[in-house]
Design a protein around this motif. Sequence first.
Motif, PDB file in Angstrom:
ATOM      1  N   ASN A 356     -31.161  37.584  34.986  1.00 43.03           N
ATOM      2  CA  ASN A 356     -29.941  37.217  33.904  1.00 43.03           C
ATOM      3  C   ASN A 356     -30.436  37.294  32.613  1.00 43.03           C
ATOM      4  OD1 ASN A 356     -27.296  37.531  35.590  1.00 43.03           O
ATOM      5  ND2 ASN A 356     -27.431  35.664  35.642  1.00 43.03           N
ATOM      6  N   THR A 357     -30.326  36.978  31.457  1.00 43.24           N
ATOM      7  CA  THR A 357     -30.887  36.943  30.145  1.00 43.24           C
ATOM      8  C   THR A 357     -29.694  37.230  28.856  1.00 43.24           C
ATOM      9  OG1 THR A 357     -31.912  39.345  29.944  1.00 43.24           O
ATOM     10  CG2 THR A 357     -31.497  38.369  28.443  1.00 43.24           C
ATOM     11  N   VAL A 358     -29.742  35.623  28.530  1.00 36.37           N
ATOM     12  CA  VAL A 358     -29.314  35.633  27.714  1.00 36.37           C
ATOM     13  C   VAL A 358     -29.644  35.503  26.317  1.00 36.37           C
ATOM     14  CG1 VAL A 358     -28.520  33.231  26.178  1.00 36.37           C
ATOM     15  CG2 VAL A 358     -28.977  32.602  28.660  1.00 36.37           C
ATOM     16  N   VAL A 359     -28.682  36.342  25.264  1.00 36.24           N
ATOM     17  CA  VAL A 359     -29.639  37.074  24.071  1.00 36.24           C
ATOM     18  C   VAL A 359     -28.674  36.722  22.951  1.00 36.24           C
ATOM     19  CG1 VAL A 359     -29.759  39.344  23.418  1.00 36.24           C
ATOM     20  CG2 VAL A 359     -29.402  40.051  25.651  1.00 36.24           C
ATOM     21  N   LEU A 360     -29.504  36.058  22.050  1.00 36.93           N
ATOM     22  CA  LEU A 360     -29.431  35.182  21.012  1.00 36.93           C
ATOM     23  C   LEU A 360     -29.879  36.277  19.989  1.00 36.93           C
ATOM     24  CD1 LEU A 360     -31.138  31.665  21.918  1.00 36.93           C
ATOM     25  CD2 LEU A 360     -29.357  32.766  22.492  1.00 36.93           C
ATOM     26  N   THR A 361     -28.696  36.110  18.872  1.00 38.04           N
ATOM     27  CA  THR A 361     -29.223  36.831  18.203  1.00 38.04           C
ATOM     28  C   THR A 361     -28.497  36.848  16.338  1.00 38.04           C
ATOM     29  OG1 THR A 361     -26.421  37.578  17.900  1.00 38.04           O
ATOM     30  CG2 THR A 361     -28.121  39.110  19.693  1.00 38.04           C
ATOM     31  N   GLY A 362     -28.638  35.549  16.415  1.00 38.78           N
ATOM     32  CA  GLY A 362     -28.176  34.684  15.524  1.00 38.78           C
ATOM     33  C   GLY A 362     -28.853  32.986  15.038  1.00 38.78           C
ATOM     34  N   TYR A 363     -28.698  33.454  13.764  1.00 42.02           N
ATOM     35  CA  TYR A 363     -29.036  31.695  13.289  1.00 42.02           C
ATOM     36  C   TYR A 363     -28.586  30.352  14.083  1.00 42.02           C
ATOM     37  CZ  TYR A 363     -31.461  27.982  10.778  1.00 42.02           C
ATOM     38  OH  TYR A 363     -31.735  27.033  10.122  1.00 42.02           O
ATOM     39  N   GLN A 364     -30.211  29.541  14.636  1.00 36.94           N
ATOM     40  CA  GLN A 364     -29.797  28.987  15.854  1.00 36.94           C
ATOM     41  C   GLN A 364     -29.931  27.008  15.149  1.00 36.94           C
ATOM     42  OE1 GLN A 364     -28.387  29.302  18.622  1.00 36.94           O
ATOM     43  NE2 GLN A 364     -27.534  31.675  17.472  1.00 36.94           N
ATOM     44  N   VAL A 365     -29.251  26.985  14.765  1.00 40.42           N
ATOM     45  CA  VAL A 365     -28.543  25.546  13.947  1.00 40.42           C
ATOM     46  C   VAL A 365     -29.520  24.162  14.803  1.00 40.42           C
ATOM     47  CG1 VAL A 365     -27.959  23.445  13.092  1.00 40.42           C
ATOM     48  CG2 VAL A 365     -26.581  25.304  12.486  1.00 40.42           C
ATOM     49  N   SER A 366     -30.958  23.367  14.447  1.00 41.00           N
ATOM     50  CA  SER A 366     -31.948  22.362  14.689  1.00 41.00           C
ATOM     51  C   SER A 366     -30.708  21.657  15.232  1.00 41.00           C
ATOM     52  CB  SER A 366     -32.503  22.393  14.235  1.00 41.00           C
ATOM     53  OG  SER A 366     -33.359  20.670  14.772  1.00 41.00           O
TER      54      SER A 366
END
Length: 458
Positions: A356-366
């Motif tokens: 599987n793959t987790v696809v992150l496409t947005g800003y990820q806050v600390s």
Amino acid sequence: MTRPTTLTFLGAAGTVTGSKFLVESDDQRLLVDSGLFQGDRAWRRRNWEPLAVPPASIDAVVVTHAHLDHTGYLPILARDGFEGPIVCSEETAQLLRIVLLDAAHLQEQEAQWARESRVSKHADPRPLFDTADAERALGLLRPVPGSEPVTAGPASVVLRRAGHILGSRFAEVTIDGRTTAFSGDLGRPDHPLLEPPEALGSVDQVVVESTYGNRHHDAFGEDELAAVLTRTLRRGGTALMPAFAVDRTALLLHVLRGLVHDGRVPDVPVYVDSPMALAALDVYRAALRPGGDFRPSVVADPRPFDPGRLKLVHDPGESQRLNDPRHPCILISASGMAEGGRVLHHLEHQLPRSHNTVVLTGYQVSGTRGRQLADGAKQIKIHGRYVPVRAEVANVRGFSAHADSSQLLDWVSGAGSPECVYVVHGEAHAAEALADKVRDKLGWTSVVPRHEERVLLR
């Protein structure tokens, strides 16, 4: 004696969330945005602290757009005594009914889970706000059509298109002939769905966001996304895409439509598993009209949000089955930073599987799970236990709906010759970088305010 007009930074100062800006003139108070702090626990705790002024003393609120880091404190305001109008665009009002009720439901669920699991340190865990609080806030909404000036507390307010999400606006707040512009979240001029932000005219002060104040966007990341999805689907995996329910889901569906049509991504089922995202898609579809926020090419497309084999998941049972789909597919689920919602169940089941793959496409806050994944965490904590990360994690850049450093500077440069530019809503390094750029390139006074700092506007 007339009191001076002041501006106090009650949020989004020193952090990228919690936008709240208090304008005070004589005995009247106007709050611009009313957002929740998100991310690191130290900031989230501030959501539970009393506001610096009694909510009942605030005469009006102006909301720039529907995201929770700009609106999620509204139910608390209303619960604690605020009864004035909440001024926003018509589309923002429609989206807020979805966003605030969903947030209240999640708060209630989390409090119930904490009680039943007994993992909380509190004897009786309670939600930050509940559905009744959200309904109370929604009853105060006063949608404004177009860019007609309206009176809000001590100010005359004009809302202009910001191009960040549907209904997003920047606010020009005028008191005693002097105008302060609040950017809210400013969009990219090349957003595939939305028309670009309107130009900023001559103002006396600017309060500008800096989420990407130290970075430059490349073109939208279709090429990288196509490569990630193709290799995942060819090895029989699920491409799980945590996505903000408002705007990001619609944007991804629109981009996938083009990639599938052009043969760059296999034509597989595309699931949208988020009640909030499905409701937001209905609002987006209803807003597809000439002269609105959308680009003409999007309005002209009969199915702009359908990649071909779109499956809208309403039933919780079907959502559970998608924890292990057993066939190659694309699964879009909220929330975008993996902090709540159905995506947590999918992550819990899919992260341990390497195909599987987790696809992150947005800003990820600390401090968020999304940021942990983006930073290469080997395990993350979900529902009280640690889950190993064996799936591929792809941080696909280029899909942000925020203006970058150069685009922010271009927008600010239209302000004429303002007395000061206040740089907010960014992590420290991003905010300082944009403030430096304003000083160096434009020669203007530019500062990064401190949390709860107060400045004179008049």
